[in-house]
Design an enzyme around this catalytic site. Structure first.
Site, PDB file in Angstrom:
ATOM      1  CG  HIS A  36      -0.258  -0.300   2.516  1.00  0.00           C
ATOM      2  ND1 HIS A  36       0.667   0.562   3.070  1.00  0.00           N
ATOM      3  CD2 HIS A  36      -0.329  -1.359   3.364  1.00  0.00           C
ATOM      4  CE1 HIS A  36       1.108   0.064   4.210  1.00  0.00           C
ATOM      5  NE2 HIS A  36       0.529  -1.117   4.408  1.00  0.00           N
ATOM      6  CG  HIS A  39       4.330  -1.721   1.948  1.00  0.00           C
ATOM      7  ND1 HIS A  39       3.015  -2.099   1.944  1.00  0.00           N
ATOM      8  CD2 HIS A  39       4.923  -2.437   2.932  1.00  0.00           C
ATOM      9  CE1 HIS A  39       2.808  -3.008   2.885  1.00  0.00           C
ATOM     10  NE2 HIS A  39       3.941  -3.220   3.503  1.00  0.00           N
ATOM     11  CD  GLN A  63       7.518 -11.244  10.517  1.00  0.00           C
ATOM     12  OE1 GLN A  63       8.575 -11.273   9.900  1.00  0.00           O
ATOM     13  NE2 GLN A  63       6.893 -10.102  10.746  1.00  0.00           N
ATOM     14  CG  ASP A 152       4.853  -2.573  12.120  1.00  0.00           C
ATOM     15  OD1 ASP A 152       3.920  -3.043  12.776  1.00  0.00           O
ATOM     16  OD2 ASP A 152       4.841  -2.520  10.875  1.00  0.00           O
TER      17      ASP A 152
HETATM   18  O1  PAF Z   1       7.077  -5.209   8.813  1.00  0.00           O
HETATM   19  C1  PAF Z   1       7.039  -6.236   8.112  1.00  0.00           C
HETATM   20  O2  PAF Z   1       6.342  -6.289   7.089  1.00  0.00           O
HETATM   21  C2  PAF Z   1       7.872  -7.445   8.511  1.00  0.00           C
HETATM   22  O3  PAF Z   1       7.925  -7.565   9.889  1.00  0.00           O
HETATM   23  C3  PAF Z   1       9.288  -7.456   7.896  1.00  0.00           C
HETATM   24  C4  PAF Z   1      10.107  -6.283   8.389  1.00  0.00           C
HETATM   25  C5  PAF Z   1       9.178  -7.412   6.382  1.00  0.00           C
HETATM   26  C6  PAF Z   1      10.011  -8.751   8.288  1.00  0.00           C
HETATM   27  O4  PAF Z   1       9.331  -9.882   7.837  1.00  0.00           O
END
Ligand code: PAF
Length: 280
Positions: A36, A39, A63, A152
């Site tokens: 989006h 990014h 994750q 984040d």
């Molecule tokens: O923020 C994110 O999209 C993810 O945590 C990242 C930094 C690409 C790591 O997988």
């Protein structure tokens, strides 16, 4: 013309070629796709600051502490690739899970302290998985700069700590959160909100702005946070996991506004977990 690469070996060869050609500064924008404007603002910052730009798309299974969240994570590689090509990205690196985690893979990076509260408490293993894949992507791309959104905030502090602790030769660049017109922070998960929840979701930024203003003008911090949590519930949030004021870098709880501070929140609406943060 943008190339789409899927293996570390191809990526290494390409980056080596750039460095031999004198294209010294390589920028990395790590993403999990479903791109989006947030990014794209990172991509534009990387384009301004670097000779060459690599965007990675990898939905990193390590994750996700919740199988369902991983399964439901939006995926749209073709549309993402078109957006990145239009931004003039040099390489889209989109490896498979086995390329990133081949059989026998056995390493995990733990960043203690700053990883522990909030997201760390609610999403066990999340920051280990994130830090490990980010370190791997930095190694794979040989990037000189890596770009992360401030949306984040805790992730950004964890990455900064890891890069400093491990002496990685990467400059970490934190970029402003990009918001919808009504204040909702852009996130790939926002597409999962139904119409009513989407309308109510703007309450998060609104209540956070009001709470931050109250704290700045001297309202007792605990009282302002309690009031903010109550207002989030009234705005339609079914669960407020946290609304906390923290030291901006270390993320320790603070009771006085005598250092750079950050107001951070995680709350559920319409079955979707939203997070946000602002400077106080
Ligand atoms: O923020 C994110 O999209 C993810 O945590 C990242 C930094 C690409 C790591 O997988």
């Amino acid at each position: 013309m943008m190339q789409i690469l899927r293996t570390v070996a191809e990526l290494r060869t390409r980056v080596r070629g750039w460095k031999e050609d004198g294209r010294q500064v390589v920028g990395l924008v790590p993403t999990m796709g479903a791109l989006h404007e947030g990014h794209l603002s990172l991509v534009r910052a990387a384009k301004r600051g670097c000779d060459r730009v690599i965007v990675s798309i990898f939905v990193n299974p390590t994750q996700f502490n919740n199988e369902d969240d991983l399964k439901k994570y939006p995926r749209s590689e073709d549309a993402d690739a078109a957006l990145l090509a239009a931004e003039g990205v040099d390489i889209l690196f989109a490896p498979s899970v086995t390329e990133v985690y081949p059989p026998g893979f056995a390493s995990l990076i733990t960043v203690s302290g700053v990883s522990a509260p909030m997201e760390g408490e609610r999403r066990p293993g999340h920051f280990e998985g994130m830090a490990t894949v980010v370190a791997k992507l930095m190694g794979m791309t040989q990037a000189n700069r890596a770009y992360f959104g401030q949306k984040d905030w805790q992730q950004l502090q964890v990455v900064k700590r890891m890069v400093a602790d491990l002496n990685l030769a990467v400059e970490v660049v934190g970029c402003d959160t990009i918001r919808e017109a009504d204040g909702l922070a852009m996130s790939s998960r926002n597409v999962r909100l139904d119409a009513l929840s989407r309308a109510q979701a703007s309450g998060l930024a609104r209540v956070m702005g009001k709470t931050a203003a109250a704290i700045r003008t001297g309202t007792d911090i605990a009282a302002a946070l309690d009031q903010g949590r109550e207002e989030l519930r009234l705005a339609g949030f079914t669960e407020v996991e946290y609304l906390d004021l923290r030291d901006a870098a270390m993320l320790d709880p603070i009771t006085r506004l005598d250092q750079p501070a950050r107001l951070l929140a995680a709350a559920w609406i319409g079955g979707v977990r939203l997070i946000d943060n602002i400077a106080v």
